[in-house]
Design a protein around this motif. Structure first.
Motif, PDB file in Angstrom:
ATOM      1  N   CYS A   2      -7.172   1.507  -7.636  1.00 56.29           N
ATOM      2  CA  CYS A   2      -7.272   2.743  -8.406  1.00 56.29           C
ATOM      3  C   CYS A   2      -5.869   3.323  -8.502  1.00 56.29           C
ATOM      4  CB  CYS A   2      -8.220   3.727  -7.736  1.00 56.29           C
ATOM      5  SG  CYS A   2      -8.261   5.360  -8.511  1.00 56.29           S
ATOM      6  N   THR A  24     -15.449   0.851 -12.487  1.00 60.30           N
ATOM      7  CA  THR A  24     -15.302  -0.580 -12.711  1.00 60.30           C
ATOM      8  C   THR A  24     -16.562  -1.269 -12.182  1.00 60.30           C
ATOM      9  OG1 THR A  24     -13.865  -2.506 -12.379  1.00 60.30           O
ATOM     10  CG2 THR A  24     -14.071  -0.998 -10.523  1.00 60.30           C
ATOM     11  N   GLN A  25     -17.078  -2.221 -12.930  1.00 64.69           N
ATOM     12  CA  GLN A  25     -18.345  -2.870 -12.608  1.00 64.69           C
ATOM     13  C   GLN A  25     -18.137  -3.974 -11.565  1.00 64.69           C
ATOM     14  OE1 GLN A  25     -21.642  -2.284 -13.845  1.00 64.69           O
ATOM     15  NE2 GLN A  25     -22.199  -3.731 -12.224  1.00 64.69           N
ATOM     16  N   LEU A  69     -10.703  -3.836  -5.149  1.00 69.66           N
ATOM     17  CA  LEU A  69     -10.591  -2.860  -6.217  1.00 69.66           C
ATOM     18  C   LEU A  69      -9.317  -2.044  -6.042  1.00 69.66           C
ATOM     19  CD1 LEU A  69     -14.250  -1.479  -6.363  1.00 69.66           C
ATOM     20  CD2 LEU A  69     -13.293  -3.517  -7.457  1.00 69.66           C
ATOM     21  N   VAL A  74     -21.461   0.247 -10.384  1.00 67.65           N
ATOM     22  CA  VAL A  74     -20.194   0.726 -10.927  1.00 67.65           C
ATOM     23  C   VAL A  74     -19.484   1.493  -9.822  1.00 67.65           C
ATOM     24  CG1 VAL A  74     -19.057   2.149 -12.664  1.00 67.65           C
ATOM     25  CG2 VAL A  74     -21.153   0.881 -13.243  1.00 67.65           C
ATOM     26  N   TYR A  75     -18.252   1.102  -9.562  1.00 71.42           N
ATOM     27  CA  TYR A  75     -17.467   1.711  -8.500  1.00 71.42           C
ATOM     28  C   TYR A  75     -16.459   2.689  -9.105  1.00 71.42           C
ATOM     29  CZ  TYR A  75     -19.400  -1.299  -4.910  1.00 71.42           C
ATOM     30  OH  TYR A  75     -20.246  -1.909  -4.020  1.00 71.42           O
ATOM     31  N   TYR A  76     -16.464   3.888  -8.554  1.00 73.24           N
ATOM     32  CA  TYR A  76     -15.592   4.958  -9.032  1.00 73.24           C
ATOM     33  C   TYR A  76     -14.633   5.388  -7.934  1.00 73.24           C
ATOM     34  CZ  TYR A  76     -19.293   5.568 -12.534  1.00 73.24           C
ATOM     35  OH  TYR A  76     -20.219   5.391 -13.532  1.00 73.24           O
ATOM     36  N   ARG A  81     -20.078   4.611  -5.547  1.00 72.52           N
ATOM     37  CA  ARG A  81     -20.671   3.591  -6.403  1.00 72.52           C
ATOM     38  C   ARG A  81     -22.033   4.052  -6.902  1.00 72.52           C
ATOM     39  NH1 ARG A  81     -21.951  -1.001  -1.764  1.00 72.52           N
ATOM     40  NH2 ARG A  81     -23.723   0.084  -0.766  1.00 72.52           N
ATOM     41  N   GLU A  89      -9.402   2.647 -12.473  1.00 71.71           N
ATOM     42  CA  GLU A  89      -9.850   1.594 -11.572  1.00 71.71           C
ATOM     43  C   GLU A  89      -9.702   0.219 -12.230  1.00 71.71           C
ATOM     44  OE1 GLU A  89     -13.001   4.980 -11.026  1.00 71.71           O
ATOM     45  OE2 GLU A  89     -11.908   4.024 -12.674  1.00 71.71           O
ATOM     46  N   SER A  90      -9.546  -0.785 -11.392  1.00 74.36           N
ATOM     47  CA  SER A  90      -9.504  -2.166 -11.853  1.00 74.36           C
ATOM     48  C   SER A  90      -9.941  -3.072 -10.720  1.00 74.36           C
ATOM     49  CB  SER A  90      -8.103  -2.545 -12.336  1.00 74.36           C
ATOM     50  OG  SER A  90      -7.165  -2.434 -11.280  1.00 74.36           O
ATOM     51  N   GLY A 100     -12.829  -5.059 -10.667  1.00 73.18           N
ATOM     52  CA  GLY A 100     -14.241  -5.424 -10.608  1.00 73.18           C
ATOM     53  C   GLY A 100     -14.501  -6.774 -11.236  1.00 73.18           C
ATOM     54  N   GLN A 111     -12.986   6.190 -14.492  1.00 72.19           N
ATOM     55  CA  GLN A 111     -14.040   5.787 -15.432  1.00 72.19           C
ATOM     56  C   GLN A 111     -14.986   4.748 -14.836  1.00 72.19           C
ATOM     57  OE1 GLN A 111     -11.068   4.449 -15.405  1.00 72.19           O
ATOM     58  NE2 GLN A 111     -11.503   2.250 -15.543  1.00 72.19           N
TER      59      GLN A 111
END
Length: 124
Positions: free
Chosen positions: A22, A118-119, A20, A93-95, A38, A6-7, A9, A116
């Motif tokens: 993924c 992303t905040q 976001l 935190v988003y997954y 999340r 993920e990216s 955040g 993993q």
């Protein structure tokens, strides 16, 4: 084996937007549904949105419906979560997660691989 990264955040103010991403490894991305979850501080992880393998079907949690949009680009092995009109309660935190099949689902137990996280922090 599938890897999800993920990216996107960050720290934003209420009312702002974030997207976001993924990125998934593997060559059969279009064969499985994807989801976003999340977890807020001190709370259990919760469902946010899910999308089918083709992208034709989506499903949202009531708390984000109308504000968030899930989409995917199967050519890029990437699923997105566009988040608009963000609220402080969206902080967490988003997954992203992968389903073993094509369809959508809102239960964590129906996903077999997880990123993993992303905040996302939304200030008031």
């Amino acid at each position: 084996q599938v890897q999800l990264v993920e990216s996107g955040g960050g720290l934003v103010q209420a009312g702002d937007s974030l997207r976001l991403s993924c990125a998934a490894s593997g060559r059969t991305f279009s064969n499985y549904g994807m989801g976003w979850f999340r977890q807020a501080p001190g709370k259990e992880r919760e469902f946010v949105a899910s999308i089918s393998g083709s992208g034709s079907t989506t499903y949202y949690a009531t708390s984000v419906k109308g504000r968030f949009t899930i989409s995917r680009d199967n050519a890029k092995n990437t699923v997105y979560l566009q988040m608009n009109s963000l609220k402080p309660e969206d902080t967490g935190v988003y997954y992203c997660a992968k389903r073993p099949g094509l369809g959508i689902a809102n239960s964590q137990s129906l996903y077999d691989y997880w990123g993993q996280g992303t905040q996302v922090t939304v200030s008031s």
